[in-house]
Scaffold this active site. Structure first.
Site, PDB file in Angstrom:
ATOM      1  N   ALA A  35       3.840  12.529  10.732  1.00  0.00           N
ATOM      2  CA  ALA A  35       4.415  11.380  10.010  1.00  0.00           C
ATOM      3  C   ALA A  35       4.133  11.551   8.523  1.00  0.00           C
ATOM      4  CB  ALA A  35       3.853  10.062  10.542  1.00  0.00           C
ATOM      5  N   GLY A  39       1.661  11.653   0.202  1.00  0.00           N
ATOM      6  CA  GLY A  39       0.218  11.908   0.145  1.00  0.00           C
ATOM      7  C   GLY A  39      -0.124  13.245   0.796  1.00  0.00           C
ATOM      8  N   HIS A  40       0.452  13.501   1.977  1.00  0.00           N
ATOM      9  CA  HIS A  40       0.213  14.793   2.647  1.00  0.00           C
ATOM     10  C   HIS A  40       0.773  15.936   1.811  1.00  0.00           C
ATOM     11  CE1 HIS A  40       0.460  12.024   6.256  1.00  0.00           C
ATOM     12  NE2 HIS A  40      -0.701  12.614   6.469  1.00  0.00           N
ATOM     13  N   LYS A 153      -8.223   8.881   0.483  1.00  0.00           N
ATOM     14  CA  LYS A 153      -7.954   7.548   1.028  1.00  0.00           C
ATOM     15  C   LYS A 153      -8.844   7.277   2.241  1.00  0.00           C
ATOM     16  CE  LYS A 153      -4.418   6.010   3.484  1.00  0.00           C
ATOM     17  NZ  LYS A 153      -5.119   5.166   4.473  1.00  0.00           N
ATOM     18  N   LEU A 188      -0.514   5.300  -0.186  1.00  0.00           N
ATOM     19  CA  LEU A 188       0.389   5.835   0.834  1.00  0.00           C
ATOM     20  C   LEU A 188      -0.359   6.016   2.155  1.00  0.00           C
ATOM     21  CD1 LEU A 188       2.656   8.453  -0.935  1.00  0.00           C
ATOM     22  CD2 LEU A 188       2.810   5.979  -0.861  1.00  0.00           C
TER      23      LEU A 188
END
Ligand code: PAF
Length: 284
Positions: A35, A39-40, A153, A188
């Protein structure tokens, strides 16, 4: 744009990476549950800078979901994820099935996260961090990266992975990448896709509270918690789970005498979606 090679077995992954290492190439691993969002992709771009070969693992790890948690509902978007990773020039996607990672069911052998693993996220999600560390250790053993990248995060996850690397003498570096935010401050998260327009607006309370904590940090812990709580406010749609300040070296809550570097951590339930965020602050 070349699609990343898809690897689904431990054996093929070991062999593919072994060939790269034998050729003198360095390897970066970005562990994810898919998903993917910006951010990834920020982690992936940093991985590209740090190593010759980039591997992204996509595995929704049952071990880190408790009873009644969103394992089945967790978004699975492998095709879209692979397209995003192709655009970033990722070399390999390791996306095993659960039975490949846990051939005899959920493994009995676990890495334990200790006391810090029972606090904060661990208090709400018993066993979550043991499951997370266990799969991360397995991914490190399968891929054999020189460096692994994690997002700030998930601050408690980062703390526990860093400590596992030290405690178990695992031979790789940890690279922590700052949280990516929307223009209005929302951190995010794969879970943001569950927020409707009203819930998304309400979710801004988390980053607003952290900004207030940062602004009041010079006045000490009591003041900053009061300001952050006031800024979080009262909403029908958002329930505060915790708002705490921890020492980044121990991940234990600080008291009112504490001065220096700290981490303000917040978790809240927005409708049915649980969100977390954090900010580095300096108290005193
Ligand atoms: O942060 C995550 O997405 C997961 O906890 C991780 C590190 C991929 C382990 O399953």
């Amino acid at each position: 744009m070349t699609a990343p090679q898809l690897l689904t077995t431990v054996c093929a992954t070991r062999a593919a990476l072994e060939r790269k290492r034998a050729g003198g190439l360095t390897v970066a691993l970005v562990p994810t549950m898919g998903a993917l969002h910006e951010g990834h992709l920020t982690l992936v771009r940093r991985a590209r800078e740090l190593a010759d070969v980039v591997v992204v693992s996509i595995f929704v790890n049952p071990l880190q979901f408790g009873a009644g948690e969103d394992l089945d509902a967790y978004p699975r978007t492998l095709d879209a994820d692979r397209e995003l990773l192709a655009a970033e020039g990722v070399d390999f996607v390791f996306a095993p099935a659960a039975r490949e990672m846990y051939p005899s069911g959920e493994s009995e052998t676990r890495v334990t996260a200790g006391h810090v693993g029972t606090l904060l996220e661990g208090a709400t999600r018993p066993g979550h961090f043991d499951g997370m560390l266990t799969v991360v250790a397995k991914l490190f053993n399968i891929v054999g990266p020189d460096v692994a990248l994690f997002g700030q995060k998930d601050a408690q996850q980062v703390f526990l992975v860093r400590r596992m690397l030290a405690d178990l003498n695992l031979p790789l570096d940890l690279e922590v990448v700052p949280t990516v935010r929307e223009a209005d401050g929302l951190a995010l998260s794969s879970r943001n896709r569950f927020l409707d327009a009203g819930a998304r607006q309400a979710a801004l309370s988390l980053s607003a509270a952290l900004q207030a904590a940062d602004a009041a940090a010079g006045e000490g812990l009591v003041e900053l918690l009061a300001e952050a709580t006031a800024s979080f406010g009262d909403h029908d749609e958002v329930t505060l789970d915790y708002l705490v300040v921890v020492d980044p070296d121990t991940f234990l809550p600080v008291d009112e005498h504490y001065r220096g570097r700290a981490l303000a951590l917040i978790a809240a339930r927005v409708g049915a979606t649980r969100l977390i965020d954090n900010a580095a602050i300096t108290i005193g």
